[in-house]
Design a protein around this motif. Structure first.
Motif, PDB file in Angstrom:
ATOM      1  N   LYS A   1       5.400   2.179  -1.032  1.00 35.97           N
ATOM      2  CA  LYS A   1       3.963   1.956  -0.861  1.00 35.97           C
ATOM      3  C   LYS A   1       3.569   0.548  -1.333  1.00 35.97           C
ATOM      4  O   LYS A   1       2.766  -0.128  -0.685  1.00 35.97           O
ATOM      5  CB  LYS A   1       3.208   3.013  -1.669  1.00 35.97           C
ATOM      6  CG  LYS A   1       1.837   3.292  -1.165  1.00 35.97           C
ATOM      7  CD  LYS A   1       1.766   4.664  -0.516  1.00 35.97           C
ATOM      8  CE  LYS A   1       0.461   4.806   0.208  1.00 35.97           C
ATOM      9  NZ  LYS A   1      -0.309   5.975  -0.176  1.00 35.97           N
TER      10      LYS A   1
ATOM     11  N   HIS B   1      -2.942  -9.685   6.427  1.00 33.01           N
ATOM     12  CA  HIS B   1      -4.402  -9.795   6.367  1.00 33.01           C
ATOM     13  C   HIS B   1      -4.843 -11.197   5.928  1.00 33.01           C
ATOM     14  O   HIS B   1      -5.738 -11.785   6.524  1.00 33.01           O
ATOM     15  CB  HIS B   1      -4.931  -8.734   5.402  1.00 33.01           C
ATOM     16  CG  HIS B   1      -6.419  -8.633   5.390  1.00 33.01           C
ATOM     17  ND1 HIS B   1      -7.147  -8.189   6.478  1.00 33.01           N
ATOM     18  CD2 HIS B   1      -7.330  -8.930   4.437  1.00 33.01           C
ATOM     19  CE1 HIS B   1      -8.428  -8.220   6.193  1.00 33.01           C
ATOM     20  NE2 HIS B   1      -8.579  -8.660   4.965  1.00 33.01           N
TER      21      HIS B   1
ATOM     22  N   TRP C   1       0.517   2.763   6.260  1.00 32.89           N
ATOM     23  CA  TRP C   1       1.205   3.986   6.712  1.00 32.89           C
ATOM     24  C   TRP C   1       2.308   3.646   7.732  1.00 32.89           C
ATOM     25  O   TRP C   1       3.413   4.180   7.659  1.00 32.89           O
ATOM     26  CB  TRP C   1       0.189   4.971   7.317  1.00 32.89           C
ATOM     27  CG  TRP C   1       0.856   6.155   7.962  1.00 32.89           C
ATOM     28  CD1 TRP C   1       1.428   7.223   7.319  1.00 32.89           C
ATOM     29  CD2 TRP C   1       1.068   6.375   9.373  1.00 32.89           C
ATOM     30  NE1 TRP C   1       1.977   8.090   8.243  1.00 32.89           N
ATOM     31  CE2 TRP C   1       1.770   7.600   9.500  1.00 32.89           C
ATOM     32  CE3 TRP C   1       0.731   5.657  10.519  1.00 32.89           C
ATOM     33  CZ2 TRP C   1       2.138   8.114  10.742  1.00 32.89           C
ATOM     34  CZ3 TRP C   1       1.103   6.179  11.756  1.00 32.89           C
ATOM     35  CH2 TRP C   1       1.793   7.393  11.857  1.00 32.89           C
TER      36      TRP C   1
ATOM     37  N   ASP D   1      -5.237   0.883   5.650  1.00 32.67           N
ATOM     38  CA  ASP D   1      -4.491   2.100   5.309  1.00 32.67           C
ATOM     39  C   ASP D   1      -3.534   2.491   6.430  1.00 32.67           C
ATOM     40  O   ASP D   1      -2.428   2.973   6.190  1.00 32.67           O
ATOM     41  CB  ASP D   1      -5.453   3.266   5.037  1.00 32.67           C
ATOM     42  CG  ASP D   1      -6.205   3.079   3.728  1.00 32.67           C
ATOM     43  OD1 ASP D   1      -5.789   2.212   2.935  1.00 32.67           O
ATOM     44  OD2 ASP D   1      -7.205   3.787   3.511  1.00 32.67           O
ATOM     45  N   TYR D   2      -3.985   2.273   7.655  1.00 32.36           N
ATOM     46  CA  TYR D   2      -3.143   2.608   8.804  1.00 32.36           C
ATOM     47  C   TYR D   2      -1.903   1.720   8.826  1.00 32.36           C
ATOM     48  O   TYR D   2      -0.785   2.206   9.009  1.00 32.36           O
ATOM     49  CB  TYR D   2      -3.935   2.450  10.108  1.00 32.36           C
ATOM     50  CG  TYR D   2      -3.114   2.754  11.355  1.00 32.36           C
ATOM     51  CD1 TYR D   2      -2.669   4.045  11.623  1.00 32.36           C
ATOM     52  CD2 TYR D   2      -2.775   1.736  12.251  1.00 32.36           C
ATOM     53  CE1 TYR D   2      -1.915   4.325  12.751  1.00 32.36           C
ATOM     54  CE2 TYR D   2      -2.026   2.008  13.387  1.00 32.36           C
ATOM     55  CZ  TYR D   2      -1.596   3.302  13.638  1.00 32.36           C
ATOM     56  OH  TYR D   2      -0.837   3.571  14.751  1.00 32.36           O
TER      57      TYR D   2
END
Lengths: 158, 98
Positions: B51, B62, B41, B37-38
């Protein structure tokens, strides 16, 4: 009581007295650590916080560092000092509450992340197969920093 | 005789002149600490990605170990890498030769 809440004045973050003390202590230690940032290779935490911009290009890397490292360190120190200032001068009751503007929330997110990175290096988290030791206080702090960051992220994203 | 600083700047300028068409890229590398999530952001607030786009690139970092998040001139990429380091992300720049 919710950790973070979006209000018209900004995001309100709540801490218990003990939590606020821990966060202030971590932020102060962080500032102290970065005070010795002349030579990041001396400390794996500094190496992680001030990583290389060029891989396999020592000449450009050295130049990049020469022109940017002081500013990067100053930015990280200012962010951590923002946390110390917001929580360090609170009244002596049993909780702490800070209201953050968008810009302040962004700075807190970065600083919480810096603290978390620093703790992760001390824990030795180098890949995704990391197994935490049982009842480890430092690991608890690591998880806790992630929870604060996550709560703040949820409210900033609204 | 020029001092070291001036020579370095001249060298940089010369390099830009000789190889004007080869763009540089900013790469973000996977690490086990920065939360998903970071990272999303960071990508939305700094690069202005939607988004969905930010999520796509985060997942690429990842799963594939890295992702290109910007392409352009060298100075611009240095600015991006500096900003990413400010956010605590693991970023480097290099010539786009892959």
């Amino acid at each position: 009581v919710r950790r973070a809440k979006h209000t018209p004045d900004g995001v309100v973050l709540r801490f218990s007295d003990i939590e606020a003390d821990i966060l202030v202590t971590l932020a102060e230690q962080f500032v102290q650590l970065l005070g010795d940032a002349e030579d990041p290779e001396d400390d794996p935490v500094l190496e992680r916080l001030l990583p290389s911009a060029y891989r396999d290009d020592p000449e450009n890397e050295a130049e990049f560092r020469r022109f940017t490292q002081t500013d990067l360190v100053d930015q990280k120190v200012a962010g951590a000092l923002g946390i110390v200032e917001a929580l360090g001068n609170r009244a002596a009751d049993n909780s702490a509450e800070v209201t953050l503007s968008n810009a302040e929330a962004g700075s807190w997110l970065r600083s919480l992340n810096d603290l978390r990175l620093a703790v992760s290096v001390r824990l030795g988290i180098v890949d995704e197969n990391y197994v935490p030791p049982d009842d480890d206080e430092t690991f608890t702090v690591y998880i806790w920093l992630g929870m604060i960051q996550g709560a703040l992220l949820d409210e900033v994203d609204r | 005789v020029a001092d070291t600083l001036e020579r370095t700047e001249e060298d940089t300028g010369l390099q830009m002149l000789v190889e004007p068409d080869r763009p540089w890229v900013t790469i973000v590398w996977n690490d086990p600490v920065n939360g998903m999530d970071y990272v999303v952001w960071v990508f939305t607030s700094y690069f202005g990605f939607s988004k969905a786009e930010a999520r796509k690139r985060m997942l690429q970092v990842h799963h594939e170990g890295k992702a290109v998040v910007a392409t352009g001139g060298r100075e611009e990429m240095e600015r991006h890498v500096y900003a990413m380091h400010g956010y605590g992300l693991w970023a480097t720049l290099q010539k786009d030769d892959e």
